[in-house]
Design an enzyme around this catalytic site. Structure first.
Site, PDB file in Angstrom:
ATOM      1  N   ASN A  91      42.097  45.659  47.369  1.00 22.23           N
ATOM      2  CA  ASN A  91      42.227  45.011  48.672  1.00 22.23           C
ATOM      3  C   ASN A  91      42.012  46.011  49.806  1.00 22.23           C
ATOM      4  O   ASN A  91      41.487  47.100  49.601  1.00 22.23           O
ATOM      5  CB  ASN A  91      43.567  44.273  48.797  1.00 22.23           C
ATOM      6  CG  ASN A  91      43.423  42.942  49.527  1.00 22.23           C
ATOM      7  OD1 ASN A  91      42.889  42.891  50.629  1.00 22.23           O
ATOM      8  ND2 ASN A  91      43.894  41.881  48.910  1.00 22.23           N
ATOM      9  N   ARG A  92      42.444  45.644  51.006  1.00 19.71           N
ATOM     10  CA  ARG A  92      42.065  46.388  52.204  1.00 19.71           C
ATOM     11  C   ARG A  92      43.155  47.323  52.705  1.00 19.71           C
ATOM     12  O   ARG A  92      44.346  46.997  52.642  1.00 19.71           O
ATOM     13  CB  ARG A  92      41.690  45.407  53.319  1.00 19.71           C
ATOM     14  CG  ARG A  92      40.477  44.542  52.991  1.00 19.71           C
ATOM     15  CD  ARG A  92      40.323  43.391  53.976  1.00 19.71           C
ATOM     16  NE  ARG A  92      39.129  42.592  53.674  1.00 19.71           N
ATOM     17  CZ  ARG A  92      39.116  41.555  52.833  1.00 19.71           C
ATOM     18  NH1 ARG A  92      40.227  41.205  52.193  1.00 19.71           N
ATOM     19  NH2 ARG A  92      37.992  40.884  52.633  1.00 19.71           N
ATOM     20  N   HIS A 117      39.068  48.082  48.070  1.00 23.95           N
ATOM     21  CA  HIS A 117      38.871  48.212  46.620  1.00 23.95           C
ATOM     22  C   HIS A 117      38.540  49.631  46.164  1.00 23.95           C
ATOM     23  O   HIS A 117      37.709  49.840  45.275  1.00 23.95           O
ATOM     24  CB  HIS A 117      37.799  47.240  46.145  1.00 23.95           C
ATOM     25  CG  HIS A 117      38.183  45.799  46.266  1.00 23.95           C
ATOM     26  ND1 HIS A 117      39.494  45.356  46.257  1.00 23.95           N
ATOM     27  CD2 HIS A 117      37.413  44.672  46.400  1.00 23.95           C
ATOM     28  CE1 HIS A 117      39.523  44.046  46.366  1.00 23.95           C
ATOM     29  NE2 HIS A 117      38.278  43.602  46.467  1.00 23.95           N
ATOM     30  N   HIS A 186      39.251  41.760  39.024  1.00 22.30           N
ATOM     31  CA  HIS A 186      38.572  40.947  40.037  1.00 22.30           C
ATOM     32  C   HIS A 186      37.610  39.946  39.390  1.00 22.30           C
ATOM     33  O   HIS A 186      36.471  39.796  39.842  1.00 22.30           O
ATOM     34  CB  HIS A 186      37.824  41.857  41.013  1.00 22.30           C
ATOM     35  CG  HIS A 186      37.661  41.285  42.385  1.00 22.30           C
ATOM     36  ND1 HIS A 186      37.042  40.078  42.618  1.00 22.30           N
ATOM     37  CD2 HIS A 186      38.033  41.749  43.603  1.00 22.30           C
ATOM     38  CE1 HIS A 186      37.023  39.840  43.912  1.00 22.30           C
ATOM     39  NE2 HIS A 186      37.624  40.835  44.539  1.00 22.30           N
ATOM     40  N   SER A 187      38.067  39.247  38.372  1.00 25.33           N
ATOM     41  CA  SER A 187      37.217  38.232  37.749  1.00 25.33           C
ATOM     42  C   SER A 187      37.058  37.016  38.656  1.00 25.33           C
ATOM     43  O   SER A 187      37.999  36.597  39.343  1.00 25.33           O
ATOM     44  CB  SER A 187      37.807  37.785  36.409  1.00 25.33           C
ATOM     45  OG  SER A 187      37.614  38.771  35.423  1.00 25.33           O
ATOM     46  N   TYR A 188      35.840  36.479  38.649  1.00 25.30           N
ATOM     47  CA  TYR A 188      35.507  35.246  39.361  1.00 25.30           C
ATOM     48  C   TYR A 188      35.441  34.122  38.332  1.00 25.30           C
ATOM     49  O   TYR A 188      34.584  34.121  37.453  1.00 25.30           O
ATOM     50  CB  TYR A 188      34.154  35.373  40.043  1.00 25.30           C
ATOM     51  CG  TYR A 188      34.105  36.244  41.275  1.00 25.30           C
ATOM     52  CD1 TYR A 188      33.827  35.685  42.526  1.00 25.30           C
ATOM     53  CD2 TYR A 188      34.304  37.623  41.201  1.00 25.30           C
ATOM     54  CE1 TYR A 188      33.754  36.481  43.668  1.00 25.30           C
ATOM     55  CE2 TYR A 188      34.228  38.421  42.332  1.00 25.30           C
ATOM     56  CZ  TYR A 188      33.950  37.843  43.563  1.00 25.30           C
ATOM     57  OH  TYR A 188      33.881  38.638  44.683  1.00 25.30           O
ATOM     58  N   ASP A 253      41.312  33.573  51.416  1.00 22.97           N
ATOM     59  CA  ASP A 253      41.217  35.000  51.087  1.00 22.97           C
ATOM     60  C   ASP A 253      42.516  35.630  51.565  1.00 22.97           C
ATOM     61  O   ASP A 253      42.532  36.471  52.460  1.00 22.97           O
ATOM     62  CB  ASP A 253      40.003  35.649  51.758  1.00 22.97           C
ATOM     63  CG  ASP A 253      39.705  37.045  51.212  1.00 22.97           C
ATOM     64  OD1 ASP A 253      40.410  37.473  50.270  1.00 22.97           O
ATOM     65  OD2 ASP A 253      38.782  37.703  51.721  1.00 22.97           O
ATOM     66  N   GLN A 287      46.300  37.588  45.411  1.00 24.90           N
ATOM     67  CA  GLN A 287      45.271  37.304  46.400  1.00 24.90           C
ATOM     68  C   GLN A 287      44.418  36.158  45.877  1.00 24.90           C
ATOM     69  O   GLN A 287      43.726  36.284  44.868  1.00 24.90           O
ATOM     70  CB  GLN A 287      44.405  38.545  46.646  1.00 24.90           C
ATOM     71  CG  GLN A 287      43.377  38.376  47.761  1.00 24.90           C
ATOM     72  CD  GLN A 287      43.936  38.674  49.138  1.00 24.90           C
ATOM     73  OE1 GLN A 287      45.103  39.082  49.271  1.00 24.90           O
ATOM     74  NE2 GLN A 287      43.122  38.503  50.167  1.00 24.90           N
ATOM     75  N   GLU A 315      43.794  37.458  42.163  1.00 25.16           N
ATOM     76  CA  GLU A 315      43.965  38.893  41.953  1.00 25.16           C
ATOM     77  C   GLU A 315      45.453  39.248  42.108  1.00 25.16           C
ATOM     78  O   GLU A 315      45.952  39.363  43.218  1.00 25.16           O
ATOM     79  CB  GLU A 315      43.124  39.676  42.959  1.00 25.16           C
ATOM     80  CG  GLU A 315      41.656  39.285  42.977  1.00 25.16           C
ATOM     81  CD  GLU A 315      41.005  39.604  44.307  1.00 25.16           C
ATOM     82  OE1 GLU A 315      41.015  40.792  44.711  1.00 25.16           O
ATOM     83  OE2 GLU A 315      40.500  38.673  44.963  1.00 25.16           O
TER      84      GLU A 315
END
Length: 350
Positions: A91-92, A117, A186-188, A253, A287, A315
């Site tokens: 994340n940020r 990340h 971070h799987s989609y 998000d 997340q 996440e």
């Protein structure tokens, strides 16, 4: 322990390995195949990436439900962290800056004005050392002191195990200097199958009474806000299509704040196929991201195109920018301590 294990069920998991490709420097990237009666997973040693995850629908038919690429080349080029372990801090981090023990640190800026990340070459872009274990594979990596601007030499272990219908990811780490750490996968996902047009026919619930609002650069404002009466109230199942339509902006998000450790934090149901994903975690947050920045420009597996909202991410992690917000749960690891977090992904059909 999974429900199946607690009932005395022991499904044999097959673990095999082969070569997925070679890096530009000639080093080999290995692929590990984990297979039970319920799940077929493929994970590579580059970025600890889940490249394939097949689960059954209500008719017992397998389909791959994670976005990604057919070859290593796709993962070496720029992509939105498909299937990867991200770190040292997922994340940020606001403005790529933080202070620890009176020392200021500056990180690479790679997401607007912020660092995301792990920086330019985060854990998703390094070669991990694999080791086969019972029912799975363990990857290890040593992040050097100063790598991507972070303090301390960090030893990291990521372990994937598959038992029956449950895929478990455990993260462990130790450091010789105090450092922020936040590891996640971070799987989609698209429970209809990767390459499906959107996720609007998915139903989701997240067991969180609070979420973190963000500024226009997606950094949490510092407030912890009740979901009551908002579009972020996902405590009861909602259809994603209608819920995204209610939001101002591109989609979800946001970090949802979890309280009870190891309970079910989220459940996603795809009624047409019957697939269900249930997630438990020891982490303090999740997340929820609805792939708002996918734009159809990537050529995915089998020639699939991935447009906006064609997947979702859950996440499990520390709260974003926690290193700069002392009111958030601690995300610092000190020498002599062990970072130890686990997330369980359970797949079923109904």
């Amino acid at each position: 322990m999974s429900l199946l294990q607690s009932l005395g069920f022991r499904s044999m998991t097959s673990v095999t390995r082969d070569v997925f490709g070679s890096l530009p420097d000639g080093k080999t990237v290995e692929r590990f195949h984990l297979e039970s009666d319920f799940i077929k997973a493929e994970i590579i040693s580059f970025g600890c990436i889940i490249t394939r995850l097949e689960t059954k629908d209500r008719h017992g038919q397998f389909r791959d439900i994670v976005l990604g690429f057919d070859s290593l080349e796709g993962y070496l080029n720029k992509h939105p962290y498909f299937g990867a372990v991200v770190g040292r801090v997922a994340n940020r981090i606001a403005n790529g800056k933080f202070s620890v023990d009176g020392q200021d640190y500056k990180l690479p800026i790679n997401n607007g004005p912020n660092s995301i990340h792990g920086g330019i070459k985060g854990f998703d872009k390094v070669l991990w050392k694999p080791k086969e274990i019972e029912n799975g594979v363990q990857f290890s990596y040593t992040s050097a002191d100063g790598e991507e601007g972070y303090p301390g030499e960090l030893q990291v272990w990521v372990t994937y195990t598959l038992v029956g219908s449950e895929l478990t990811i455990n993260y462990k780490a130790r450091t010789n200097k105090t450092t922020p750490i936040n590891l996640t996968n971070h799987s989609y996902f698209n429970l209809a199958g990767q390459g499906s047009e959107n996720i609007y026919d998915h139903e989701i619930s997240i067991d969180a009474a609070h979420y973190l609002p963000v500024d226009d650069t997606m950094i949490p404002t510092g407030e912890v806000v009740s979901v009551e009466g908002t579009c972020f109230d996902l405590r009861n199942p909602v259809d994603l299509g209608s819920q995204i339509a209610k939001l101002k902006g591109n989609g979800f998000d946001h970090n949802f704040c979890l309280t009870d450790k190891q309970h079910c934090c989220s459940r996603v149901y795809h009624k047409p196929s019957g697939r269900v994903l249930t997630i438990r975690t020891t982490q303090p947050g999740v997340q929820f991201y609805t792939a708002n920045f996918l734009d159809g420009s990537l050529n995915g597996k089998g020639g699939a195109v991935y447009p906006k909202h064609s997947a979702f991410c859950l996440e499990t992690q520390a709260w974003p920018d926690a290193v700069n917000k002392p009111q958030f749960p601690n995300a610092l690891l000190h020498p002599g301590e062990e970072y130890d977090q686990t997330t369980w992904f359970n797949f079923s059909a109904q």
